[in-house]
Design a protein around this motif. Structure first.
Motif, short mmCIF file in Angstrom:
data_model
loop_
_atom_site.label_atom_id
_atom_site.label_comp_id
_atom_site.label_asym_id
_atom_site.label_seq_id
_atom_site.Cartn_x
_atom_site.Cartn_y
_atom_site.Cartn_z
N CYS A 84 0.85 -1.20 0.00
CA CYS A 84 0.00 0.00 0.00
C CYS A 84 0.89 1.24 0.00
CB CYS A 84 -0.91 0.01 1.22
SG CYS A 84 -2.07 -1.35 1.33
N PRO A 85 1.44 1.62 -1.14
CA PRO A 85 2.40 2.73 -1.19
C PRO A 85 1.83 4.02 -0.60
CG PRO A 85 2.33 1.56 -3.29
CD PRO A 85 1.19 1.04 -2.48
N ASP A 86 2.47 4.50 0.46
CA ASP A 86 2.10 5.71 1.18
C ASP A 86 0.66 5.70 1.67
OD1 ASP A 86 4.31 7.19 1.73
OD2 ASP A 86 3.76 8.88 0.45
N ARG A 87 0.11 4.51 1.79
CA ARG A 87 -1.20 4.35 2.43
C ARG A 87 -1.06 3.48 3.69
NH1 ARG A 87 -3.62 1.38 -1.21
NH2 ARG A 87 -2.10 1.56 -2.89
N VAL A 88 0.18 3.44 4.18
CA VAL A 88 0.50 2.83 5.47
C VAL A 88 0.77 3.96 6.46
CG1 VAL A 88 2.15 1.40 6.73
CG2 VAL A 88 1.49 0.77 4.39
N ILE A 89 0.07 3.97 7.57
CA ILE A 89 0.25 5.03 8.56
C ILE A 89 0.48 4.38 9.93
CG2 ILE A 89 -0.73 7.10 9.62
CD1 ILE A 89 -2.56 7.36 7.19
N PHE A 90 1.62 4.70 10.52
CA PHE A 90 1.94 4.23 11.87
C PHE A 90 1.59 5.31 12.89
CE2 PHE A 90 4.66 1.37 9.42
CZ PHE A 90 4.51 0.17 10.11
N MET A 141 -7.13 7.53 14.47
CA MET A 141 -7.43 6.66 13.33
C MET A 141 -8.82 6.94 12.79
SD MET A 141 -5.98 2.96 14.54
CE MET A 141 -4.24 2.66 14.87
N GLU A 142 -9.79 7.07 13.68
CA GLU A 142 -11.15 7.37 13.26
C GLU A 142 -11.21 8.69 12.50
OE1 GLU A 142 -15.58 7.93 15.30
OE2 GLU A 142 -13.76 8.59 16.38
N SER A 143 -10.48 9.70 12.99
CA SER A 143 -10.48 11.01 12.35
C SER A 143 -9.92 10.93 10.93
CB SER A 143 -9.65 11.98 13.19
OG SER A 143 -9.50 13.21 12.53
N ILE A 144 -8.81 10.23 10.76
CA ILE A 144 -8.21 10.10 9.42
C ILE A 144 -9.10 9.26 8.52
CG2 ILE A 144 -6.22 9.18 8.16
CD1 ILE A 144 -4.48 9.97 10.53
N TYR A 145 -9.70 8.21 9.07
CA TYR A 145 -10.62 7.38 8.28
C TYR A 145 -11.77 8.23 7.72
CZ TYR A 145 -14.45 4.13 7.34
OH TYR A 145 -15.50 3.46 6.76
N LYS A 185 -1.66 16.08 4.01
CA LYS A 185 -2.05 17.47 3.80
C LYS A 185 -3.56 17.55 3.54
CE LYS A 185 -0.49 21.57 1.31
NZ LYS A 185 0.45 22.10 0.29
N GLY A 186 -4.19 18.42 4.25
CA GLY A 186 -5.63 18.56 4.13
C GLY A 186 -6.41 17.95 5.28
N TRP A 187 -5.73 17.10 6.05
CA TRP A 187 -6.40 16.51 7.21
C TRP A 187 -6.49 17.57 8.31
CZ3 TRP A 187 -3.49 14.02 11.66
CH2 TRP A 187 -4.37 13.53 12.63
N LYS A 188 -7.70 17.87 8.72
CA LYS A 188 -7.93 18.85 9.78
C LYS A 188 -8.02 18.09 11.11
CE LYS A 188 -8.25 22.18 6.76
NZ LYS A 188 -7.14 23.15 6.61
N ASN A 189 -6.91 18.03 11.82
CA ASN A 189 -6.84 17.28 13.07
C ASN A 189 -7.47 18.09 14.20
OD1 ASN A 189 -6.15 15.61 15.19
ND2 ASN A 189 -4.10 16.46 15.37
N ARG A 190 -8.60 17.61 14.65
CA ARG A 190 -9.30 18.35 15.71
C ARG A 190 -9.43 17.54 17.00
NH1 ARG A 190 -12.43 19.60 11.04
NH2 ARG A 190 -12.29 21.80 10.44
#
Length: 507
Positions: free
Chosen positions: A36-42, A133-137, A63-68
Motif C-alpha cells: 500500500c504505497p504511502d497508504r500505510v500510517i503508523f 485513526m477514526e479522524s483520518i478514516y 495534507k488537508g487533514w484537519k486534526n481536531r
C-alpha cells in the motif's frame, strides 16, 4: 484474498526504540509500503526528543487533514520504506481517565480498577490512537469511497485502540497481535513452572495471583473483540489458547530485512571494526588478550530466567572449569553480557579460570552509550557465536538478528525462532556437521543442568573448530536468515488482513 487499501498500525514502539517490537515494525514497514504505497500510517506516542531520533516531521504528509481530536505531529518514520508516522500527544485525556475506564468496563468488561504502573499511560495512548485513526478514516472516506481499511494494534499497550474502533468506527477491520501474553511472561518470570503444568493454568486466576488483573483483562478483551487475533509463533498460539481463552486466527512470525546488514567488503570492514572495539573494551577491563580469542555474547532485556542469562553464566563457569581447570591453559574465550543496567562492574567472576572472561556491557546500545558509542548491530557483527538459551521467548529476535549478521547462534526449543529453525524445511547443513549455524537445544522445566552442559559442549566445538568449519557455520547462519526475511513471512500478514476484512464484512 481481500487486501486493504489503507493500513493503520499502532504500537508504543513506533518511533520509540525499546525492544523487539520496534525491530518487527521497523523492518516490516518496507513490505507494507510495497503493498500500500504511502497508504500505510503508523501511530506512536509523541515522546519529544526520544521520538525525534527516529522521526522527521513533514507538513506535506496527510495534507488537508484537519486534526481536531488531539495534538499530533505528522511526518515519516526514519526506517526502510519511510512510512508515514503520526505521533500523538494524549495529555488531554488524563482528565478523562476515569470516564474512559468506565466506558471500557461498561462495553467490554475491562477491569481497569486494579491498574498500576504503566497501565494508565499505555491505555490512554491506545484510546488516543483509536480516536486519531477514526479522524483520518472519516477524512479519507470523504475523498475516496469504497476503500478498505484495517487497523492493527500491537500488545496490550494499544489494546484500547481495538476497543475504541469496534465501538466508534466499526467499518475498519481490526487486528490485534500479542507478542507475548502478559500472564505467560509473568508466570515464567516469577519462577513458576510454565510448561510442566501448562494445562492447569487459568489466565484470570493467575492474573489475580500475580497482580496482573488490568493488563490481562485488556489484553484478553482485545484478543476476543478484534476481527483478527494473531500471535508470532506456534508456541505462543498455544499459550494464548490456554491463558487468553482465544486461539489466534493466524500465526504471523517475525521476519527481518537484510538492509541492516553490510555486504561484501563493507561487511568485512564492519566485522573488523567491531572486533577491535570489543577487544579494546576487554583490555580496558584489564583482560590480557591471548592470540585470537573466541568472542561470544548474549543480549536482551534484564530477565534473568526468561532470557536464559542464568544458563549463560552457569555455562561460562562450567566451561572455565572443564576446559581450563585441569590444564590451566587453552584458547581464550571472552563473553560479553550486553544487558542494559544489569551490573556496572564490567568484569565479573575471574574465578572463571584462565580462559573465560565474562564482561558486562550495561548500556543500551543505540549509538549514544558512554563507552562504545555504537549500536548493538555495530558490535554484533564482530562476535563469533551468540547464546540465547531462553526459557520464555515467544519469538526471539536476538538469535534471528544474530544469524542475519552471519553469526552462528545457540537458542532453545522454547523460543519461537528456535522452534521454526529446528524444522527440517528450514535448516541447511554446513559442509562440516561438527558446527551448526543455529543450534537448538531442547529445554523444559526439568532439564536446566542438561541445557547448561549442551551450551558448554557447543561452545567447545566452536572453540576447537578450524577456520573452515567456522566459516561453514557462518554460511549456514546466513542461509537460515535468508529464509526468515519478510519476503517469506509477510504472506502471513496478507492472510491476516484478508481474515480481518472478511470478519468485518460479516459484521
Amino acid at each position: 484474498m481481500l487486501q486493504p487499501d489503507y493500513i493503520f498500525e499502532t504500537s508504543w514502539e513506533v518511533c520509540n526504540k525499546v525492544g523487539g517490537i520496534y525491530a518487527v515494525l521497523s523492518t516490516r514497514a518496507r513490505s507494507m509500503q510495497q503493498l500500500c504505497p504511502d497508504r500505510v500510517i503508523f501511530f506512536g506516542p509523541d515522546l519529544k526528543e526520544q521520538s525525534d531520533k527516529f522521526f522527521t516531521e513533514d507538513s506535506s504528509v496527510l495534507k488537508g487533514w484537519k486534526n481536531r481530536c488531539l495534538p499530533c505531529r505528522v511526518g515519516r518514520w526514519n526506517v526502510p520504506g519511510n512510512p508515514i508516522a503520526v505521533l500523538i500527544n494524549y495529555d488531554n485525556l488524563w482528565l478523562q481517565k476515569n470516564e474512559i475506564y468506565g466506558w471500557a468496563w461498561q462495553h467490554f468488561g475491562v477491569k481497569s480498577h486494579a491498574a498500576y504502573g504503566d497501565y494508565d499511560a499505555s491505555s490512554l495512548f491506545g484510546f488516543a490512537a483509536g480516536m486519531v485513526m477514526e479522524s483520518i478514516y472519516k477524512w479519507k472516506t470523504k475523498e475516496e469511497s469504497g476503500k478498505l481499511f484495517v487497523a492493527h494494534a500491537n500488545e496490550w499497550q494499544t489494546a484500547f485502540a481495538i476497543l475504541y474502533l469496534r465501538k466508534h468506527c466499526p467499518k475498519i477491520g481490526t487486528l490485534f497481535t500479542t507478542h507475548a501474553t502478559g500472564i505467560g511472561r509473568s508466570i515464567a518470570g516469577n519462577g513458576k513452572p510454565l510448561y510442566d503444568y501448562f494445562e492447569g493454568y487459568h489466565g484470570d486466576q493467575m492474573a489475580d495471583e500475580l497482580n496482573m488483573v488490568s493488563k490481562h483483562s485488556v489484553e484478553k478483551m482485545a484478543a476476543h473483540w478484534a476481527d483478527c487475533f494473531t500471535t508470532v509463533s506456534d508456541i505462543t498460539a498455544r499459550e494464548c489458547k490456554q491463558l487468553l481463552e482465544k486461539e489466534p486466527a493466524v500465526v504471523t512470525p517475525n521476519g527481518f530485512e537484510s538492509d541492516f546488514v553490510p555486504q561484501g567488503r563493507a561487511f568485512a570492514l564492519a566485522r573488523t571494526r567491531a572486533r577491535k572495539s570489543l577487544l579494546k573494551y576487554a583490555r580496558e577491563m584489564n583482560v590480557e588478550i591471548q592470540g585470537e580469542p573466541l568472542l561470544i555474547g548474549i543480549a536482551g532485556r534484564q530477565e534473568w530466567k526468561n532470557k536464559g542469562i542464568d544458563v549463560f553464566l552457569d555455562a561460562m563457569r562450567r566451561l572455565g572449569v572443564e576446559e581450563y581447570g585441569s590444564r590451566g591453559v587453552g584458547k581464550q574465550v571472552i563473553a560479553f553480557v550486553m544487558i542494559p543496567y544489569l551490573n556496572n562492574d564490567g568484569l565479573i567472576n575471574n574465578e572463571l579460570m584462565n580462559g573465560v572472561k565474562v564482561l558486562f556491557v550495561p548500556y543500551y546500545l543505540d549509538g549514544h552509550d558512554p563507552v562504545f558509542k555504537k549500536t548493538y548491530y555495530d558490535l554484533l557483527i564482530g562476535l563469533d557465536l551468540t547464546i540465547f538459551p531462553s526459557y520464555y521467548e515467544p519469538w526471539g529476535y536476538t538469535p534471528h538478528e544474530s544469524v542475519a549478521f552471519h553469526v552462528p547462534t545457540i537458542t532453545t526449543s522454547l523460543s519461537g525462532f528456535g522452534d521454526w529453525a529446528a524444522k527440517p524445511s528450514t535448516i541447511h547443513h554446513p559442509q562440516s556437521t561438527n558446527l551448526r549455524g543455529v543450534t537448538v537445544i531442547d529445554r523444559n522445566d526439568s532439564n536446566y543442568d542438561e541445557v547448561v552442559e549442551q551450551v558448554v559442549e557447543t561452545v567447545k566445538r566452536f572453540l576447537n573448530a578450524t577456520p573452515k568449519e567456522r566459516a561453514a557455520a557462518r554460511e549456514e547462519a546466513a542461509a537460515i536468515a535468508q529464509q526468515g526475511e519478510w519476503k517469506h513471512f509477510f504472506k502471513a500478514y496478507l492472510e491476516a488482513y484478508d481474515y480481518a476484512l472478511r470478519a468485518r464484512n460479516r459484521r
